[in-house]
Write a protein that holds these residues in place. Sequence first.
Motif, PDB file in Angstrom:
ATOM      1  N   GLU A   1      92.428 -32.686  63.737  1.00 49.63           N
ATOM      2  CA  GLU A   1      92.171 -33.986  64.377  1.00 49.63           C
ATOM      3  C   GLU A   1      91.788 -35.050  63.341  1.00 49.63           C
ATOM      4  OE1 GLU A   1      90.734 -32.553  68.819  1.00 49.63           O
ATOM      5  OE2 GLU A   1      89.278 -32.553  67.182  1.00 49.63           O
ATOM      6  N   ILE A   2      91.076 -34.620  62.299  1.00 48.33           N
ATOM      7  CA  ILE A   2      90.746 -35.582  61.226  1.00 48.33           C
ATOM      8  C   ILE A   2      92.041 -36.038  60.550  1.00 48.33           C
ATOM      9  CG2 ILE A   2      89.612 -35.883  58.992  1.00 48.33           C
ATOM     10  CD1 ILE A   2      87.458 -33.884  59.981  1.00 48.33           C
ATOM     11  N   GLY A   3      92.919 -35.091  60.271  1.00 49.26           N
ATOM     12  CA  GLY A   3      94.203 -35.440  59.656  1.00 49.26           C
ATOM     13  C   GLY A   3      94.995 -36.414  60.522  1.00 49.26           C
ATOM     14  N   GLU A   4      94.996 -36.139  61.825  1.00 49.07           N
ATOM     15  CA  GLU A   4      95.719 -37.041  62.735  1.00 49.07           C
ATOM     16  C   GLU A   4      95.061 -38.418  62.770  1.00 49.07           C
ATOM     17  OE1 GLU A   4      95.784 -35.109  66.534  1.00 49.07           O
ATOM     18  OE2 GLU A   4      97.099 -33.510  65.793  1.00 49.07           O
TER      19      GLU A   4
ATOM     20  N   CYS B   1      81.655 -36.430  48.234  1.00 49.95           N
ATOM     21  CA  CYS B   1      82.771 -35.480  48.270  1.00 49.95           C
ATOM     22  C   CYS B   1      83.941 -35.912  47.392  1.00 49.95           C
ATOM     23  CB  CYS B   1      83.261 -35.292  49.707  1.00 49.95           C
ATOM     24  SG  CYS B   1      82.052 -34.558  50.808  1.00 49.95           S
ATOM     25  N   GLY B   2      83.822 -37.019  46.699  1.00 53.57           N
ATOM     26  CA  GLY B   2      84.938 -37.492  45.868  1.00 53.57           C
ATOM     27  C   GLY B   2      86.070 -38.060  46.701  1.00 53.57           C
TER      28      GLY B   2
ATOM     29  N   GLU C   1      82.406 -33.461  56.554  1.00 55.52           N
ATOM     30  CA  GLU C   1      81.007 -33.350  56.138  1.00 55.52           C
ATOM     31  C   GLU C   1      80.143 -34.405  56.855  1.00 55.52           C
ATOM     32  OE1 GLU C   1      79.437 -31.173  54.514  1.00 55.52           O
ATOM     33  OE2 GLU C   1      77.534 -32.216  54.224  1.00 55.52           O
ATOM     34  N   ALA C   2      80.657 -35.605  56.954  1.00 58.78           N
ATOM     35  CA  ALA C   2      79.909 -36.669  57.630  1.00 58.78           C
ATOM     36  C   ALA C   2      79.691 -36.318  59.100  1.00 58.78           C
ATOM     37  CB  ALA C   2      80.656 -37.993  57.505  1.00 58.78           C
ATOM     38  N   ALA C   3      80.751 -35.813  59.737  1.00 57.66           N
ATOM     39  CA  ALA C   3      80.636 -35.447  61.154  1.00 57.66           C
ATOM     40  C   ALA C   3      79.624 -34.316  61.321  1.00 57.66           C
ATOM     41  CB  ALA C   3      82.002 -35.024  61.684  1.00 57.66           C
TER      42      ALA C   3
ATOM     43  N   SER D   1      92.557 -34.066  50.237  1.00 58.19           N
ATOM     44  CA  SER D   1      91.634 -33.010  50.658  1.00 58.19           C
ATOM     45  C   SER D   1      90.181 -33.489  50.585  1.00 58.19           C
ATOM     46  CB  SER D   1      91.840 -31.737  49.833  1.00 58.19           C
ATOM     47  OG  SER D   1      91.632 -32.016  48.470  1.00 58.19           O
ATOM     48  N   GLN D   2      89.826 -34.253  49.553  1.00 56.80           N
ATOM     49  CA  GLN D   2      88.439 -34.742  49.460  1.00 56.80           C
ATOM     50  C   GLN D   2      88.111 -35.720  50.585  1.00 56.80           C
ATOM     51  OE1 GLN D   2      90.743 -34.713  46.943  1.00 56.80           O
ATOM     52  NE2 GLN D   2      89.740 -34.905  44.969  1.00 56.80           N
ATOM     53  N   ILE D   3      89.120 -36.468  50.990  1.00 58.17           N
ATOM     54  CA  ILE D   3      88.903 -37.435  52.084  1.00 58.17           C
ATOM     55  C   ILE D   3      88.646 -36.687  53.388  1.00 58.17           C
ATOM     56  CG2 ILE D   3      90.060 -39.177  53.510  1.00 58.17           C
ATOM     57  CD1 ILE D   3      91.411 -40.186  50.933  1.00 58.17           C
ATOM     58  N   LEU D   4      89.484 -35.685  53.659  1.00 60.45           N
ATOM     59  CA  LEU D   4      89.306 -34.910  54.894  1.00 60.45           C
ATOM     60  C   LEU D   4      87.961 -34.187  54.868  1.00 60.45           C
ATOM     61  CD1 LEU D   4      92.907 -33.394  55.305  1.00 60.45           C
ATOM     62  CD2 LEU D   4      92.032 -35.575  56.140  1.00 60.45           C
ATOM     63  N   GLU D   5      87.616 -33.648  53.695  1.00 63.67           N
ATOM     64  CA  GLU D   5      86.314 -32.966  53.573  1.00 63.67           C
ATOM     65  C   GLU D   5      85.164 -33.941  53.801  1.00 63.67           C
ATOM     66  OE1 GLU D   5      86.267 -31.182  49.690  1.00 63.67           O
ATOM     67  OE2 GLU D   5      88.011 -29.956  50.213  1.00 63.67           O
ATOM     68  N   ALA D   6      85.301 -35.148  53.287  1.00 64.16           N
ATOM     69  CA  ALA D   6      84.234 -36.134  53.444  1.00 64.16           C
ATOM     70  C   ALA D   6      84.007 -36.461  54.916  1.00 64.16           C
ATOM     71  CB  ALA D   6      84.579 -37.406  52.664  1.00 64.16           C
TER      72      ALA D   6
END
Length: 170
Positions: free
Chosen positions: A133-136, A103-104, A157-159, A149-154
């Motif tokens: 919740e991911i952001g928190e 996801c970069g 996606e993993a979850a 955004s790529q980190i949150l998406e990653a």
Amino acid sequence: MTDSRGDRAKIEIAFTVNGEPYKVNVYPMERLLDVLRMELGLTGAKEGCGEGECGSCSVLMDGALVNSCLVPVLQAAGTTLITIEGLAAEDKLDFLQQAFLECGGAQCGICTPGMILAATHLLNSKPEPTMEEIGEGLSGNLCRCTGYSQILEAVAEAAHRRSTRTRAPA
Ligand code: FES
Ligand code: FES
């Protein structure tokens, strides 16, 4: 006479890191981050701010997410630690590492070990988190490169992949 660390003498401390038992001779107030990197050669945990603000040095200590730059090694005595090096199985990336790659979510990589350990901590307690919740869950970890955004998406996606795999019939 004390040295620059404010300690009088080295002591032996034992702990488990990534499933391996270790004994180290260290000054009790040395930073866990330095002991991991310099005594054990586990350089995955990075020093960003050195002040507990950026999360680059995050590791799991008895399941809790800690900033290893703020933890005196004495406090880690008898604990079980997980660093980024403990996630991959031989040459197979952990599911979060793989999602970050795809996801970069990793660019310069300084924040990445801490981000992945924070995400591991989050998904251990909330296997299917919302984006909020991911952001928190990652709010204690700073990234200068990705715009987040790529980190949150990653992480999302993993979850998703893990929960889909968990639900799939055998
Ligand atoms: S280096 Fe530890 S929180 Fe920034
Ligand atoms: S990828 Fe560079 S600081 Fe996050």
